[in-house]
Design a protein around this motif. Structure first.
Motif, PDB file in Angstrom:
ATOM      1  N   PRO A  37       0.790  -1.236   0.000  1.00  0.00           N
ATOM      2  CA  PRO A  37       0.000   0.000   0.000  1.00  0.00           C
ATOM      3  C   PRO A  37       0.819   1.282   0.000  1.00  0.00           C
ATOM      4  CG  PRO A  37      -0.044  -1.046   2.158  1.00  0.00           C
ATOM      5  CD  PRO A  37       0.617  -2.021   1.232  1.00  0.00           C
ATOM      6  N   THR A  38       2.121   1.204   0.314  1.00  0.00           N
ATOM      7  CA  THR A  38       2.903   2.443   0.301  1.00  0.00           C
ATOM      8  C   THR A  38       3.515   2.725  -1.062  1.00  0.00           C
ATOM      9  OG1 THR A  38       4.993   1.419   1.021  1.00  0.00           O
ATOM     10  CG2 THR A  38       3.460   2.130   2.743  1.00  0.00           C
ATOM     11  N   LEU A  39       3.230   1.888  -2.063  1.00  0.00           N
ATOM     12  CA  LEU A  39       3.699   2.193  -3.415  1.00  0.00           C
ATOM     13  C   LEU A  39       3.037   3.471  -3.914  1.00  0.00           C
ATOM     14  CD1 LEU A  39       3.738  -1.223  -5.290  1.00  0.00           C
ATOM     15  CD2 LEU A  39       5.690   0.191  -4.743  1.00  0.00           C
ATOM     16  N   ILE A  40       3.852   4.398  -4.370  1.00  0.00           N
ATOM     17  CA  ILE A  40       3.343   5.664  -4.897  1.00  0.00           C
ATOM     18  C   ILE A  40       3.498   5.648  -6.404  1.00  0.00           C
ATOM     19  CG2 ILE A  40       3.635   8.164  -4.908  1.00  0.00           C
ATOM     20  CD1 ILE A  40       4.803   7.923  -2.112  1.00  0.00           C
ATOM     21  N   ASN A  41       2.414   5.833  -7.106  1.00  0.00           N
ATOM     22  CA  ASN A  41       2.468   5.928  -8.558  1.00  0.00           C
ATOM     23  C   ASN A  41       3.005   7.276  -8.991  1.00  0.00           C
ATOM     24  OD1 ASN A  41       1.674   3.512  -9.551  1.00  0.00           O
ATOM     25  ND2 ASN A  41      -0.489   4.027  -9.678  1.00  0.00           N
ATOM     26  N   TYR A  42       3.482   7.337 -10.226  1.00  0.00           N
ATOM     27  CA  TYR A  42       3.717   8.652 -10.789  1.00  0.00           C
ATOM     28  C   TYR A  42       3.181   8.728 -12.209  1.00  0.00           C
ATOM     29  CZ  TYR A  42       8.118   6.843 -12.888  1.00  0.00           C
ATOM     30  OH  TYR A  42       9.061   6.141 -13.580  1.00  0.00           O
ATOM     31  N   VAL A  43       2.900   9.921 -12.617  1.00  0.00           N
ATOM     32  CA  VAL A  43       2.267  10.194 -13.904  1.00  0.00           C
ATOM     33  C   VAL A  43       3.337  10.327 -14.978  1.00  0.00           C
ATOM     34  CG1 VAL A  43       0.790  11.826 -15.153  1.00  0.00           C
ATOM     35  CG2 VAL A  43       0.379  11.357 -12.727  1.00  0.00           C
ATOM     36  N   ASP A  44       3.035   9.845 -16.176  1.00  0.00           N
ATOM     37  CA  ASP A  44       3.938   9.983 -17.315  1.00  0.00           C
ATOM     38  C   ASP A  44       4.123  11.476 -17.611  1.00  0.00           C
ATOM     39  OD1 ASP A  44       5.199  10.060 -19.746  1.00  0.00           O
ATOM     40  OD2 ASP A  44       3.865   8.635 -20.737  1.00  0.00           O
ATOM     41  N   PRO A  45       5.333  12.028 -17.439  1.00  0.00           N
ATOM     42  CA  PRO A  45       5.514  13.469 -17.615  1.00  0.00           C
ATOM     43  C   PRO A  45       5.289  13.947 -19.042  1.00  0.00           C
ATOM     44  CG  PRO A  45       7.632  12.387 -17.311  1.00  0.00           C
ATOM     45  CD  PRO A  45       6.583  11.361 -17.012  1.00  0.00           C
ATOM     46  N   SER A  46       5.445  13.053 -20.005  1.00  0.00           N
ATOM     47  CA  SER A  46       5.236  13.478 -21.393  1.00  0.00           C
ATOM     48  C   SER A  46       3.770  13.776 -21.681  1.00  0.00           C
ATOM     49  CB  SER A  46       5.739  12.404 -22.362  1.00  0.00           C
ATOM     50  OG  SER A  46       4.932  11.239 -22.304  1.00  0.00           O
ATOM     51  N   MET A  47       2.875  13.381 -20.775  1.00  0.00           N
ATOM     52  CA  MET A  47       1.453  13.627 -20.958  1.00  0.00           C
ATOM     53  C   MET A  47       1.020  14.978 -20.390  1.00  0.00           C
ATOM     54  SD  MET A  47       0.746  10.865 -22.524  1.00  0.00           S
ATOM     55  CE  MET A  47      -1.042  10.921 -22.591  1.00  0.00           C
ATOM     56  N   VAL A  48       1.938  15.692 -19.746  1.00  0.00           N
ATOM     57  CA  VAL A  48       1.600  16.965 -19.104  1.00  0.00           C
ATOM     58  C   VAL A  48       2.016  18.110 -20.020  1.00  0.00           C
ATOM     59  CG1 VAL A  48       1.965  18.439 -17.091  1.00  0.00           C
ATOM     60  CG2 VAL A  48       1.849  15.948 -16.826  1.00  0.00           C
ATOM     61  N   GLN A  49       1.050  18.856 -20.482  1.00  0.00           N
ATOM     62  CA  GLN A  49       1.321  19.953 -21.414  1.00  0.00           C
ATOM     63  C   GLN A  49       2.140  21.044 -20.731  1.00  0.00           C
ATOM     64  OE1 GLN A  49      -2.202  21.651 -23.118  1.00  0.00           O
ATOM     65  NE2 GLN A  49      -1.100  22.797 -24.677  1.00  0.00           N
ATOM     66  N   GLY A  50       3.152  21.542 -21.439  1.00  0.00           N
ATOM     67  CA  GLY A  50       3.955  22.641 -20.925  1.00  0.00           C
ATOM     68  C   GLY A  50       5.035  22.235 -19.954  1.00  0.00           C
ATOM     69  N   LEU A  51       5.287  20.924 -19.822  1.00  0.00           N
ATOM     70  CA  LEU A  51       6.332  20.476 -18.890  1.00  0.00           C
ATOM     71  C   LEU A  51       7.685  20.429 -19.585  1.00  0.00           C
ATOM     72  CD1 LEU A  51       6.152  17.716 -16.221  1.00  0.00           C
ATOM     73  CD2 LEU A  51       8.065  17.705 -17.830  1.00  0.00           C
ATOM     74  N   SER A  52       8.684  20.998 -18.939  1.00  0.00           N
ATOM     75  CA  SER A  52      10.063  20.888 -19.391  1.00  0.00           C
ATOM     76  C   SER A  52      10.920  20.540 -18.179  1.00  0.00           C
ATOM     77  CB  SER A  52      10.550  22.198 -20.032  1.00  0.00           C
ATOM     78  OG  SER A  52      10.494  23.264 -19.107  1.00  0.00           O
ATOM     79  N   THR A  53      12.180  20.257 -18.422  1.00  0.00           N
ATOM     80  CA  THR A  53      13.070  19.883 -17.319  1.00  0.00           C
ATOM     81  C   THR A  53      14.135  20.938 -17.115  1.00  0.00           C
ATOM     82  OG1 THR A  53      14.313  18.523 -18.906  1.00  0.00           O
ATOM     83  CG2 THR A  53      12.694  17.400 -17.523  1.00  0.00           C
ATOM     84  N   ARG A  54      14.501  21.108 -15.882  1.00  0.00           N
ATOM     85  CA  ARG A  54      15.579  22.037 -15.499  1.00  0.00           C
ATOM     86  C   ARG A  54      16.687  21.247 -14.804  1.00  0.00           C
ATOM     87  NH1 ARG A  54      13.200  27.269 -14.893  1.00  0.00           N
ATOM     88  NH2 ARG A  54      11.769  27.501 -16.680  1.00  0.00           N
TER      89      ARG A  54
END
Length: 492
Positions: A37-54
């Motif tokens: 139950p402590t597994l935390i999912n994460y969202v595919d970042p390529s699906m988020v509009q306007g996301l870039s990496t720094r």
């Protein structure tokens, strides 16, 4: 066809991710709810509009190895500012640490991230901040939230209704920790916001509290986290917390068995579409290589390379590849070669075999998913390799590539200086190290391409330097230098 050698690697990766309490993202919703139950999912970042990496990439400075990445989202500037402050504050503490310059292993600071949730209402970014000062590796975890309705960036305690809710949550968590055995100390837990700086939700909507290493347990306990059932947690949540809970349930999905098996199907080996058009035994060839991207400057660099009809090799970080698959596809389509630079830029030489394999395998998977081809080259962060790195690279089918020319662009804001150094040091067969994350490096590219072209150089990908001599998995390559036809004649 090149067999994607992921059979054991993917299973190993899945085990590693479970140990870290994170599951990979998938566009499909056919996955089972995790039993842990402590597994935390994460969202595919390529699906988020306007996301870039720094990136805060200091490379190797005064004996310290530093690499930190975090996301920037166009419509959430306050979130980006808060993430930068969080990472910078941790980096400052690390660089002030009194560590001898000759300490072994080298002190290392590393930050990677996942999207804990992303919806029209809320965003959540989980930072994993790791460091070693010679006495072992330790990690802290911080999850920052952004409420789109109020346009506020919040620390995790902001998901709770008030101080009384924090006290109640602390009591629930302490009771759970008391059942964990001697490696965990429930009495170390206090109802203070600083101890609850990483709160997220699992796919069921249960609230998950994560602790830093050694915060409530011995170092050998590893990651300590507690899941609070959704129905119990809901009355404790603020309006933002309820939005975050909804977002986690709605958007979080796990990679299905079908998706994982698909990664082990045959894929072609990554290869420049222009390979074979230049004979480097006759031509003066040089391989420009860029690492740590893709990032905000990569598209501009691709424009410049295209204008000069030059191709390069891009050693991409898996975490950035998953955020910018469209840039990797553009590299492939324009004749460049995409290669592996690990998942999060850890010094591979200090990692145990399981973690080392995880760094390489996760990046292989992310890049293969983006371009439909399997990388056959990897570059170890900081150029550090050893027998263990070579052995695991051999099993994954990748050659180890370092460099013979360092543009020294990490800390130099002057494009002219970067260009002068690079041009002066290049010889036939050179492998040039640069970074496509740096603005000055991209600014230097036109001069480098123009001057080296005037000197008769042709720009090729790394494997093309070796012509018919196939690069061997597990072998380390620093230069492709070999005499040209004219040089052979002068030597005879």
């Amino acid at each position: 066809m090149f067999k994607l050698r992921f059979g054991g690697g993917i299973a190993l990766t899945a085990a590693m991710l479970a140990g870290c309490g994170v599951a990979t993202a998938s566009p499909h919703g056919d996955s089972p709810i995790p039993s842990e139950p402590t597994l935390i999912n994460y969202v595919d970042p390529s699906m988020v509009q306007g996301l870039s990496t720094r990136s805060l990439n200091a490379g190797e400075t005064k004996g310290r190895r530093v690499h930190a990445t975090y996301p920037a989202i166009a419509d959430a500037p306050r979130l980006t500012e808060k993430l930068l402050k969080t990472v910078t504050r941790s980096l400052n503490r690390f660089t002030w640490h009194d560590v001898p310059a000759d300490a072994l292993p080298n002190p290392e600071f590393n930050v990677d991230w996942q999207l804990a949730a992303a919806s029209p209402e809320v965003l959540g970014v989980r930072l994993r901040i790791g460091q070693s000062t010679g006495s072992g590796w330790s990690e802290s975890r911080t999850t920052v939230w952004y409420d789109r309705a109020s346009r506020r960036a919040l620390d995790s305690p902001g998901l709770l209704r008030d101080g009384a809710a924090l006290t109640t949550l602390a009591g629930i968590v302490r009771s759970e920790l008391a059942l964990r055995g001697p490696l965990v100390n429930p009495n170390a837990l206090r109802p203070e916001p600083s101890m609850f700086d990483s709160i997220g939700f699992n796919p069921r909507g249960d609230l998950v509290v994560e602790f830093d290493d050694k915060q409530v347990g011995l170092g050998v306990a590893g990651r300590v986290a507690v899941a609070v059932p959704s129905a119990t947690a809901a009355p404790l949540l603020s309006a933002t917390g309820l939005r975050a809970q909804r977002a986690s349930v709605r958007t979080a999905t796990l990679t299905s068995q079908k998706d994982m098996l698909a990664a082990s199907m045959d894929r072609p080996a990554a290869r420049s579409s222009m390979a074979g058009t230049v004979d480097c035994a006759k031509a003066r060839c040089v391989a420009l290589t860029y690492e740590d991207g893709p990032g905000p400057q990569t598209g501009r660099l691709l424009d410049i390379l295209g204008a000069h009809k030059a191709r390069a090799t891009f050693f991409s970080l898996g975490s950035n590849a998953s955020a910018h698959p469209e840039l990797l596809r553009r590299m492939r389509d324009e004749g460049h070669l995409v290669a592996n630079h690990t998942w999060s830029h850890r010094d591979l030489s200090v990692l145990p075999p399981v973690m080392l394999a995880d760094q390489l395998t996760r990046a292989q998977y992310a890049i293969t998913q983006a371009i439909g081809q399997v990388p056959t080259l990897m570059r170890p962060p900081y150029g550090v390799t050893d027998e263990q790195v070579a052995a695991i690279s051999r099993r994954l089918g990748v050659s180890v590539v370092r460099w013979s020319v360092d543009a020294e662009d990490r800390h130099d804001p002057d494009p002219r200086a970067i260009a002068r150094r690079t041009i002066a040091r290049v010889k036939p067969g050179a492998i040039v190290l640069m970074h496509d994350f740096h603005h000055a490096t991209v600014d230097a590219a036109p001069a480098i391409l123009r001057e080296l072209t005037a000197k008769g150089y042709t720009f090729v990908t790394v494997p093309e330097l070796y012509g018919p001599r196939a690069m061997e998995p597990g072998r380390t390559y620093d230069s492709g230098a070999m005499p040209t036809v004219l040089e052979k004649q002068s030597l005879s």
